[in-house]
Write a protein that holds these residues in place. Structure first.
Motif, PDB file in Angstrom:
ATOM      1  N   THR A 145       0.855  -1.297   0.048  1.00 38.31           N
ATOM      2  CA  THR A 145       0.126   0.177  -0.042  1.00 38.31           C
ATOM      3  C   THR A 145       0.784   1.275   0.061  1.00 38.31           C
ATOM      4  O   THR A 145       0.349   2.211  -0.565  1.00 38.31           O
ATOM      5  CB  THR A 145      -0.908   0.071   1.175  1.00 38.31           C
ATOM      6  OG1 THR A 145      -0.105   0.181   2.575  1.00 38.31           O
ATOM      7  CG2 THR A 145      -1.965  -1.177   1.106  1.00 38.31           C
ATOM      8  N   HIS A 146       2.385   1.233   0.468  1.00 38.85           N
ATOM      9  CA  HIS A 146       2.958   2.253   0.526  1.00 38.85           C
ATOM     10  C   HIS A 146       4.273   1.873   1.203  1.00 38.85           C
ATOM     11  O   HIS A 146       4.311   0.900   1.905  1.00 38.85           O
ATOM     12  CB  HIS A 146       2.464   3.675   1.299  1.00 38.85           C
ATOM     13  CG  HIS A 146       2.235   3.133   2.809  1.00 38.85           C
ATOM     14  ND1 HIS A 146       1.177   2.287   3.384  1.00 38.85           N
ATOM     15  CD2 HIS A 146       2.985   3.847   3.706  1.00 38.85           C
ATOM     16  CE1 HIS A 146       1.361   2.417   4.763  1.00 38.85           C
ATOM     17  NE2 HIS A 146       2.454   3.520   5.097  1.00 38.85           N
ATOM     18  N   ASN A 147       5.282   2.543   0.741  1.00 33.13           N
ATOM     19  CA  ASN A 147       6.722   2.172   1.146  1.00 33.13           C
ATOM     20  C   ASN A 147       6.988   2.536   2.545  1.00 33.13           C
ATOM     21  O   ASN A 147       8.051   3.318   2.484  1.00 33.13           O
ATOM     22  CB  ASN A 147       7.729   2.543  -0.228  1.00 33.13           C
ATOM     23  CG  ASN A 147       8.945   1.892  -0.140  1.00 33.13           C
ATOM     24  OD1 ASN A 147       9.087   1.099   0.634  1.00 33.13           O
ATOM     25  ND2 ASN A 147       9.705   2.351  -1.349  1.00 33.13           N
ATOM     26  N   GLY A 151      -4.502   0.778   3.720  1.00 31.10           N
ATOM     27  CA  GLY A 151      -3.288   1.334   4.237  1.00 31.10           C
ATOM     28  C   GLY A 151      -3.235   2.481   5.245  1.00 31.10           C
ATOM     29  O   GLY A 151      -4.296   2.157   6.130  1.00 31.10           O
ATOM     30  N   ASP A 152      -2.409   3.216   5.277  1.00 30.87           N
ATOM     31  CA  ASP A 152      -2.235   4.129   6.202  1.00 30.87           C
ATOM     32  C   ASP A 152      -3.054   5.729   6.114  1.00 30.87           C
ATOM     33  O   ASP A 152      -2.774   6.790   6.553  1.00 30.87           O
ATOM     34  CB  ASP A 152      -0.790   4.637   6.409  1.00 30.87           C
ATOM     35  CG  ASP A 152      -0.173   3.390   7.659  1.00 30.87           C
ATOM     36  OD1 ASP A 152      -0.937   2.614   7.905  1.00 30.87           O
ATOM     37  OD2 ASP A 152       1.101   3.600   7.838  1.00 30.87           O
ATOM     38  N   THR A 153      -3.817   5.693   4.668  1.00 33.55           N
ATOM     39  CA  THR A 153      -4.415   6.797   4.463  1.00 33.55           C
ATOM     40  C   THR A 153      -5.513   7.070   5.571  1.00 33.55           C
ATOM     41  O   THR A 153      -5.627   8.285   5.695  1.00 33.55           O
ATOM     42  CB  THR A 153      -5.186   6.568   3.080  1.00 33.55           C
ATOM     43  OG1 THR A 153      -4.059   6.619   2.046  1.00 33.55           O
ATOM     44  CG2 THR A 153      -5.934   7.766   2.372  1.00 33.55           C
ATOM     45  N   GLY A 207      -0.752  11.381  -0.203  1.00 31.27           N
ATOM     46  CA  GLY A 207      -0.966  12.307   1.140  1.00 31.27           C
ATOM     47  C   GLY A 207      -0.191  11.837   2.296  1.00 31.27           C
ATOM     48  O   GLY A 207       0.720  12.429   2.923  1.00 31.27           O
ATOM     49  N   HIS A 208      -0.426  10.371   2.655  1.00 31.70           N
ATOM     50  CA  HIS A 208       0.354   9.795   3.748  1.00 31.70           C
ATOM     51  C   HIS A 208       1.926   9.599   3.263  1.00 31.70           C
ATOM     52  O   HIS A 208       2.839   9.988   3.581  1.00 31.70           O
ATOM     53  CB  HIS A 208       0.054   8.536   4.127  1.00 31.70           C
ATOM     54  CG  HIS A 208       0.781   7.858   5.014  1.00 31.70           C
ATOM     55  ND1 HIS A 208       1.055   8.410   6.395  1.00 31.70           N
ATOM     56  CD2 HIS A 208       1.281   6.482   5.102  1.00 31.70           C
ATOM     57  CE1 HIS A 208       1.759   7.614   7.085  1.00 31.70           C
ATOM     58  NE2 HIS A 208       1.752   6.405   6.432  1.00 31.70           N
ATOM     59  N   THR A 209       1.871   9.077   1.718  1.00 32.44           N
ATOM     60  CA  THR A 209       3.092   9.073   1.158  1.00 32.44           C
ATOM     61  C   THR A 209       2.636   9.556  -0.236  1.00 32.44           C
ATOM     62  O   THR A 209       1.658   9.348  -0.766  1.00 32.44           O
ATOM     63  CB  THR A 209       3.934   7.550   1.150  1.00 32.44           C
ATOM     64  OG1 THR A 209       2.821   6.770   0.338  1.00 32.44           O
ATOM     65  CG2 THR A 209       4.242   7.015   2.282  1.00 32.44           C
TER      66      THR A 209
END
Ligand SMILES: [Zn+2]
Length: 228
Positions: A59-61, A165-167, A146-148
């Motif tokens: 979902t993101h790094n 993910g972390d959104t 936005g988060h990444t």
């Protein structure tokens, strides 16, 4: 825990992974480095095998979501998908800003970075958003920066399931935005949440916190009304 008939959530050290168990297995996020044995055990308890893992979606790094990737790619032949905006061959491209970025340059962290962040060469499918991946009758990749810069959310219209993910997270007692200190751009993130609020979903899974099962779209719209 079971979220939907073919969707499970595994939580290790406060970080969620989502396993989709169909004819083939799909894993969304990989947890911290060192998660392989617990993931293998979890899959085994479902009567399945790690060999059946064919797709890993990041979902993101951030290291709590893709730290387990090198072990998993070494142990399986799964293809790896991540958004290209989160991938860089240089430390300057890592998806952090300000204080956190400075921390990353404090020794010995630069030495371990290649072990806990995905590089372009680690990823088979570099996503732009808009792709439809095979799981769950078509899992749409939605670019939600936005988060990444390269954060993605994953949406199954058939299952009315959204994985963010972390959104967004579900640290009790209610839905919350991620902390600004570990996010690139909160106003951009709110724009991403507005995009997600337009989708028809009932179940919501997060990188951190318990899933919301039933009424999740309304919960997101209520959050936006509060923090807009
Ligand atoms: Zn994160």
């Amino acid at each position: 825990m079971q979220v939907l008939p073919t969707v499970y959530q595994l939580t290790l050290r406060g970080v969620n992974m989502i396993l989709i168990a169909e004819e083939e297995l799909t894993l969304i996020d990989t947890g911290f480095r060192g998660s392989l044995r617990r993931i293998t055990d979890f899959i085994g308890r479902l009567g399945r095998s790690l060999d059946e893992l064919s797709l890993i979606i990041i979902t993101h790094n951030h290291l709590d979501h893709c730290g387990g990737l090198p072990e998993l790619t070494a142990a399986t032949s799964a293809r790896v998908a991540a958004h290209r905006a989160d991938l860089s061959d240089t430390e300057a491209g890592l998806p952090y800003h300000g204080f956190v970025r400075k921390m990353l340059n404090v020794p010995p962290i630069p030495l371990i970075q290649p072990l806990v962040y995905a590089r372009p060469g680690d990823v088979d499918l570099k996503l732009d958003g808009g792709e439809i991946l095979p799981p769950l009758g078509g899992l749409e990749v939605i670019h939600t920066p936005g988060h990444t810069p390269g954060s993605i959310s994953l949406f199954s219209a058939r299952e009315k399931l959204l994985v963010v993910g972390d959104t967004l997270n579900n640290r009790l007692p209610r839905l919350r935005l991620p902390s600004a200190s570990v996010s690139i751009d909160i106003s951009q993130l709110k724009g991403s949440l507005k995009t997600l609020a337009g989708l028809d979903f009932e179940t919501l899974c997060f990188g951190h916190g318990r899933p919301v099962i039933g009424g999740a779209g309304d919960r997101l719209r209520q959050l936006l009304a509060r923090v807009g």
